[in-house]
Write an enzyme that holds these catalytic residues in place. Structure first.
Site, mmCIF file in Angstrom:
data_model
loop_
_atom_site.group_PDB
_atom_site.id
_atom_site.type_symbol
_atom_site.label_atom_id
_atom_site.label_comp_id
_atom_site.label_asym_id
_atom_site.label_seq_id
_atom_site.Cartn_x
_atom_site.Cartn_y
_atom_site.Cartn_z
ATOM 1 N N GLY A 111 52.159 30.605 114.786
ATOM 2 C CA GLY A 111 51.267 29.794 113.959
ATOM 3 C C GLY A 111 50.222 29.004 114.712
ATOM 4 O O GLY A 111 49.164 28.722 114.172
ATOM 5 N N HIS A 118 44.506 40.382 122.610
ATOM 6 C CA HIS A 118 45.479 40.004 121.585
ATOM 7 C C HIS A 118 44.757 39.239 120.484
ATOM 8 O O HIS A 118 44.126 38.209 120.730
ATOM 9 C CB HIS A 118 46.559 39.139 122.233
ATOM 10 C CG HIS A 118 47.713 38.807 121.349
ATOM 11 N ND1 HIS A 118 48.771 39.667 121.139
ATOM 12 C CD2 HIS A 118 47.979 37.697 120.619
ATOM 13 C CE1 HIS A 118 49.654 39.094 120.322
ATOM 14 N NE2 HIS A 118 49.197 37.891 119.990
ATOM 15 N N GLY A 124 47.239 32.628 125.803
ATOM 16 C CA GLY A 124 46.023 32.074 125.215
ATOM 17 C C GLY A 124 45.511 30.911 126.033
ATOM 18 O O GLY A 124 44.563 31.033 126.825
ATOM 19 N N ASP A 150 45.212 37.420 116.912
ATOM 20 C CA ASP A 150 46.196 36.819 116.008
ATOM 21 C C ASP A 150 45.606 36.660 114.612
ATOM 22 O O ASP A 150 44.726 35.823 114.399
ATOM 23 C CB ASP A 150 46.599 35.435 116.530
ATOM 24 C CG ASP A 150 47.406 35.534 117.812
ATOM 25 O OD1 ASP A 150 48.505 36.113 117.772
ATOM 26 O OD2 ASP A 150 46.934 35.035 118.853
ATOM 27 N N MET A 173 58.785 36.637 120.189
ATOM 28 C CA MET A 173 58.022 35.382 120.110
ATOM 29 C C MET A 173 58.730 34.332 120.956
ATOM 30 O O MET A 173 59.926 34.082 120.774
ATOM 31 C CB MET A 173 57.922 34.887 118.654
ATOM 32 C CG MET A 173 57.013 35.718 117.756
ATOM 33 S SD MET A 173 55.300 35.864 118.335
ATOM 34 C CE MET A 173 54.761 34.144 118.382
ATOM 35 N N SER A 215 45.100 36.085 124.450
ATOM 36 C CA SER A 215 44.986 35.785 123.019
ATOM 37 C C SER A 215 43.707 34.999 122.758
ATOM 38 O O SER A 215 43.557 33.859 123.219
ATOM 39 C CB SER A 215 46.191 34.962 122.561
ATOM 40 O OG SER A 215 45.894 34.388 121.310
ATOM 41 N N MET A 230 46.218 35.394 110.958
ATOM 42 C CA MET A 230 47.115 34.464 110.242
ATOM 43 C C MET A 230 46.621 34.262 108.822
ATOM 44 O O MET A 230 45.422 34.090 108.609
ATOM 45 C CB MET A 230 47.127 33.106 110.938
ATOM 46 C CG MET A 230 47.536 33.150 112.385
ATOM 47 S SD MET A 230 47.504 31.489 113.074
ATOM 48 C CE MET A 230 48.043 31.821 114.743
ATOM 49 N N MET A 289 50.315 37.929 111.537
ATOM 50 C CA MET A 289 51.195 36.885 111.006
ATOM 51 C C MET A 289 50.826 36.690 109.542
ATOM 52 O O MET A 289 50.229 35.673 109.158
ATOM 53 C CB MET A 289 51.037 35.607 111.831
ATOM 54 C CG MET A 289 51.719 35.725 113.186
ATOM 55 S SD MET A 289 51.176 34.481 114.368
ATOM 56 C CE MET A 289 49.703 35.257 114.968
ATOM 57 N N GLY A 325 48.433 28.089 118.799
ATOM 58 C CA GLY A 325 48.367 28.242 120.249
ATOM 59 C C GLY A 325 48.788 26.935 120.904
ATOM 60 O O GLY A 325 48.942 25.907 120.229
ATOM 61 N N GLY A 326 48.994 26.974 122.192
ATOM 62 C CA GLY A 326 49.235 25.741 122.957
ATOM 63 C C GLY A 326 50.595 25.105 122.786
ATOM 64 O O GLY A 326 50.785 23.934 123.119
ATOM 65 N N ASP A 355 55.013 36.316 123.746
ATOM 66 C CA ASP A 355 53.849 35.609 123.205
ATOM 67 C C ASP A 355 54.219 34.176 122.861
ATOM 68 O O ASP A 355 55.092 33.935 122.025
ATOM 69 C CB ASP A 355 53.384 36.358 121.940
ATOM 70 C CG ASP A 355 52.160 35.746 121.290
ATOM 71 O OD1 ASP A 355 51.525 34.867 121.886
ATOM 72 O OD2 ASP A 355 51.838 36.164 120.160
ATOM 73 N N GLY A 356 53.541 33.242 123.537
ATOM 74 C CA GLY A 356 53.720 31.834 123.222
ATOM 75 C C GLY A 356 54.161 31.017 124.419
ATOM 76 O O GLY A 356 55.237 31.247 124.967
ATOM 77 N N GLY A 357 53.284 30.135 124.859
ATOM 78 C CA GLY A 357 53.639 29.207 125.929
ATOM 79 C C GLY A 357 53.797 29.843 127.292
ATOM 80 O O GLY A 357 54.451 29.283 128.185
ATOM 81 N N HIS A 384 48.129 41.121 116.276
ATOM 82 C CA HIS A 384 49.398 40.485 115.910
ATOM 83 C C HIS A 384 49.246 39.919 114.504
ATOM 84 O O HIS A 384 48.544 38.934 114.303
ATOM 85 C CB HIS A 384 49.697 39.383 116.946
ATOM 86 C CG HIS A 384 50.924 38.581 116.664
ATOM 87 N ND1 HIS A 384 51.186 37.400 117.323
ATOM 88 C CD2 HIS A 384 51.963 38.785 115.807
ATOM 89 C CE1 HIS A 384 52.333 36.901 116.880
ATOM 90 N NE2 HIS A 384 52.820 37.728 115.959
HETATM 91 C C1 DX5 Z 1 50.964 31.978 118.242
HETATM 92 C C2 DX5 Z 1 50.170 33.191 118.601
HETATM 93 C C3 DX5 Z 1 49.868 33.319 120.025
HETATM 94 C C4 DX5 Z 1 49.062 32.200 120.630
HETATM 95 C C5 DX5 Z 1 49.526 32.049 122.045
HETATM 96 O O1 DX5 Z 1 51.399 32.085 116.956
HETATM 97 O O2 DX5 Z 1 50.861 34.365 118.210
HETATM 98 O O3 DX5 Z 1 49.305 34.582 120.353
HETATM 99 O O4 DX5 Z 1 47.673 32.406 120.609
HETATM 100 O O5 DX5 Z 1 48.885 30.973 122.608
HETATM 101 P P1 DX5 Z 1 49.467 30.187 123.870
HETATM 102 O O6 DX5 Z 1 49.479 31.166 125.006
HETATM 103 O O7 DX5 Z 1 48.502 29.083 124.035
HETATM 104 O O8 DX5 Z 1 50.856 29.731 123.512
HETATM 105 ZN ZN ZN Z 2 50.126 36.300 118.971
#
Ligand code: DX5
Ligand code: ZN
Length: 220
Positions: free
Chosen positions: A141, A32, A196, A34, A136, A7, A36, A67, A143-144, A174-176, A65
């Site tokens: 919303g 990927h 990400g 994102d 998800m 990401s 938003m 959002m 990263g990290g 996706d996420g964490g 993706h």
């Molecule tokens: C969050 C995004 C993710 C995000 C993941 O809303 O959809 O794609 O970038 O980032 P990490 O891997 O740092 O959780």
């Molecule tokens: Zn994403």
């Protein structure tokens, strides 16, 4: 057989093109992206001009993706900017089924995402239309964020539902995602791994290689 979709939300935007070249050279399978809108999720990220301009620096498929509220509005714009896959949120569409069909009509792969609070059962009547389900593993919303362990069971439930219906969409998480939970999400049924922070912090090539090593050794 598993795919890594870094990401770019966690990339350094001052040298985005260069970082994309690095993830491609290191062996990433997808990118990927994102998008938003500051409405479906609190933040605004990037949109068409950025996607169009990074299309020039890589051949990797673009896994977008969305959002955003009512993503139907952006199907053809995203296609024109070079998107290969467009994933939309169940929670953001008045007419989910229509929007998924329109994505396919535009010539892209269609994905559907569900937030942590949304049960897989809501996908029953659209699953035959989708190429990918995005579970998800954080609230969308940012990263990290920290991986939500309860989502492991949800990945299994999505897998069970697809078997019941006799369909075989890819399952994305996706996420964490980190090296600490990667094996567990794959064992639960994930095929496409978004990461990400764990890819863009430190040595990108080494991070990609470590993810790929796990892919090569896990048997679900
Ligand atoms: C969050 C995004 C993710 C995000 C993941 O809303 O959809 O794609 O970038 O980032 P990490 O891997 O740092 O959780
Ligand atoms: Zn994403």
């Amino acid at each position: 057989m598993y795919q890594l979709s870094p990401s770019i939300l966690s990339a350094d935007f001052a040298c985005l093109g260069d970082q994309i070249r690095q993830i491609e050279a290191a062996g990433a399978d997808l990118i990927h992206i994102d998008v938003m809108d500051g409405c479906f999720v609190p933040r605004i990220s990037y949109g068409m001009p950025v996607i169009q301009s990074i299309r020039k620096v890589t051949k990797l498929p673009f896994d977008v993706h969305c959002m955003v509220e009512e993503p139907f509005r952006f199907v053809y714009d995203l296609k024109a900017c070079g998107a290969d896959m467009m994933t939309i949120h169940y929670e953001s569409c008045k007419h989910l089924h229509t929007t998924l069909l329109e994505i396919k009509r535009a010539g892209m792969k269609a994905g559907v995402a569900i937030n942590p609070a949304t049960p897989p059962e809501v996908l029953r009547y659209v699953l035959p239309e989708v190429d990918m389900v995005l579970v998800m593993t954080v609230n969308p919303g940012y990263g990290g964020q920290k991986f939500l362990p309860a989502m492991i069971e949800k990945i299994r439930e999505v897998k069970t539902l697809t078997k019941e219906l006799g369909v075989n969409p890819m399952i994305q998480v996706d996420g964490g995602i980190t090296l600490d939970n990667l094996e567990e999400v794959i064992r639960a049924g994930a095929d496409v791994i978004v990461a990400g922070t764990s890819i863009f912090s430190g040595d990108i090539a080494q991070n990609v290689a470590r993810f790929k090593e796990v892919f090569a050794h896990v048997h679900p």
